[in-house]
Design a protein around this motif. Structure first.
Motif, short mmCIF file in Angstrom:
data_model
loop_
_atom_site.label_atom_id
_atom_site.label_comp_id
_atom_site.label_asym_id
_atom_site.label_seq_id
_atom_site.Cartn_x
_atom_site.Cartn_y
_atom_site.Cartn_z
N TRP A 160 0.83 -1.19 0.00
CA TRP A 160 0.00 0.00 0.00
C TRP A 160 0.87 1.25 0.00
O TRP A 160 1.98 1.26 0.52
CB TRP A 160 -0.89 0.04 1.25
CG TRP A 160 -1.87 -1.07 1.37
CD1 TRP A 160 -1.68 -2.25 2.02
CD2 TRP A 160 -3.19 -1.12 0.82
NE1 TRP A 160 -2.81 -3.04 1.92
CE2 TRP A 160 -3.75 -2.36 1.19
CE3 TRP A 160 -3.95 -0.23 0.06
CZ2 TRP A 160 -5.04 -2.74 0.83
CZ3 TRP A 160 -5.24 -0.60 -0.30
CH2 TRP A 160 -5.77 -1.83 0.08
N SER A 164 -2.22 6.84 0.40
CA SER A 164 -3.54 6.44 -0.11
C SER A 164 -4.47 5.97 0.99
O SER A 164 -5.66 5.77 0.75
CB SER A 164 -3.38 5.32 -1.14
OG SER A 164 -2.95 4.11 -0.51
N LEU A 165 -3.94 5.79 2.20
CA LEU A 165 -4.74 5.26 3.31
C LEU A 165 -4.95 6.33 4.37
O LEU A 165 -4.02 7.08 4.70
CB LEU A 165 -4.06 4.05 3.94
CG LEU A 165 -3.79 2.85 3.04
CD1 LEU A 165 -3.12 1.75 3.86
CD2 LEU A 165 -5.07 2.34 2.40
N TYR A 214 -5.75 -3.06 5.50
CA TYR A 214 -6.77 -3.70 4.64
C TYR A 214 -8.10 -2.97 4.79
O TYR A 214 -8.77 -2.65 3.79
CB TYR A 214 -6.92 -5.17 5.02
CG TYR A 214 -8.09 -5.84 4.35
CD1 TYR A 214 -7.99 -6.32 3.04
CD2 TYR A 214 -9.31 -6.00 5.02
CE1 TYR A 214 -9.07 -6.93 2.41
CE2 TYR A 214 -10.39 -6.62 4.41
CZ TYR A 214 -10.26 -7.08 3.10
OH TYR A 214 -11.35 -7.67 2.48
N GLY A 217 -8.00 0.40 3.24
CA GLY A 217 -8.02 0.24 1.77
C GLY A 217 -9.41 -0.03 1.26
O GLY A 217 -9.81 0.50 0.22
#
Length: 223
Positions: A160, A164-165, A214, A217
């Protein structure tokens, strides 16, 4: 003594006695004496024109009633129950703030991702520490100190991009608000998984990052 607003989440609390304690002083002393966490008093809410304003006096305060009242808050923080009692005796309504990077770090995720991660961790039987839920819909996972420094590399190792998280790591120099702190009109910080003898030993960030990344995401994909 338990400092509890409300127990929320996936844990089985049937055998844990519920005691409702809403006084900041009692909670601060409990955190210091029973968890050995450093604590320090922050701002508080004051009644004004049918509403409540932050004691800092800023009309546009981003965290009314839930931020440090002094610039030197890091030196004021104490792990002594007696010292905590004296500090909150001066201002009983002061928020209860916990410095990170000392006895714990915090992994901070959106509430929806947090509940998804909690369910996944329960299935995987991941060891959990305390987890707080804030009124601005965030969840705070308590981990061992040092977790903040390696969170980014752990996320990248899973494939990842940290950018983006919506996963924020609080470490040295930071702080989080603890129950029963109220944040403006939004409400109070609560425990989703409250501090107990069973979770006295905190997990390492490495155990938590995979399910948290997770879940974050999944939320990013659905946004």
């Amino acid at each position: 003594m338990l400092c509890v607003e409300e127990s929320i989440g996936v844990e089985n609390t049937a055998q844990i006695p519920h005691q409702r304690t809403e006084l900041p002083l009692e909670c601060a002393v409990m955190y210091a004496e029973e968890r050995h966490w450093d604590v320090f008093p922050g701002t508080w809410l004051e009644a004004a024109d049918r509403t409540e304003e932050c004691s800092c006096g800023e009309a546009d305060c981003p965290a009314p009633g839930a931020h440090p009242a002094r610039k030197d808050w890091a030196t004021e923080a104490t792990g002594s129950g007696g010292a905590a009692r004296r500090l909150w005796s001066k201002q009983p309504r002061a928020s209860v703030l916990l410095p990170t990077g000392r006895t714990f770090d915090v992994l901070d995720v959106p509430e929806t991702a947090g509940f998804l991660a909690l369910a996944r961790m329960e299935r995987l039987r991941v060891t959990l520490g305390p987890v707080a839920r804030t009124p601005d819909r965030r969840m705070l996972f308590f981990v061992l100190p040092g977790g903040s420094a390696k969170a980014g590399s752990l996320v990248r190792a899973l494939g990842w991009s940290p950018a983006s998280l919506d996963l924020v790591a609080h470490g040295e120099g930071g702080y989080v608000a603890a129950p029963p702190t109220r944040i403006g009109r939004m409400g109070a910080v609560q425990w989703a998984r409250r501090p107990t003898r069973a979770n006295r030993w905190l997990p390492d960030a490495e155990e938590m990052i995979s399910p948290l990344a997770y879940a974050c995401g999944q939320e990013a994909r659905g946004a």
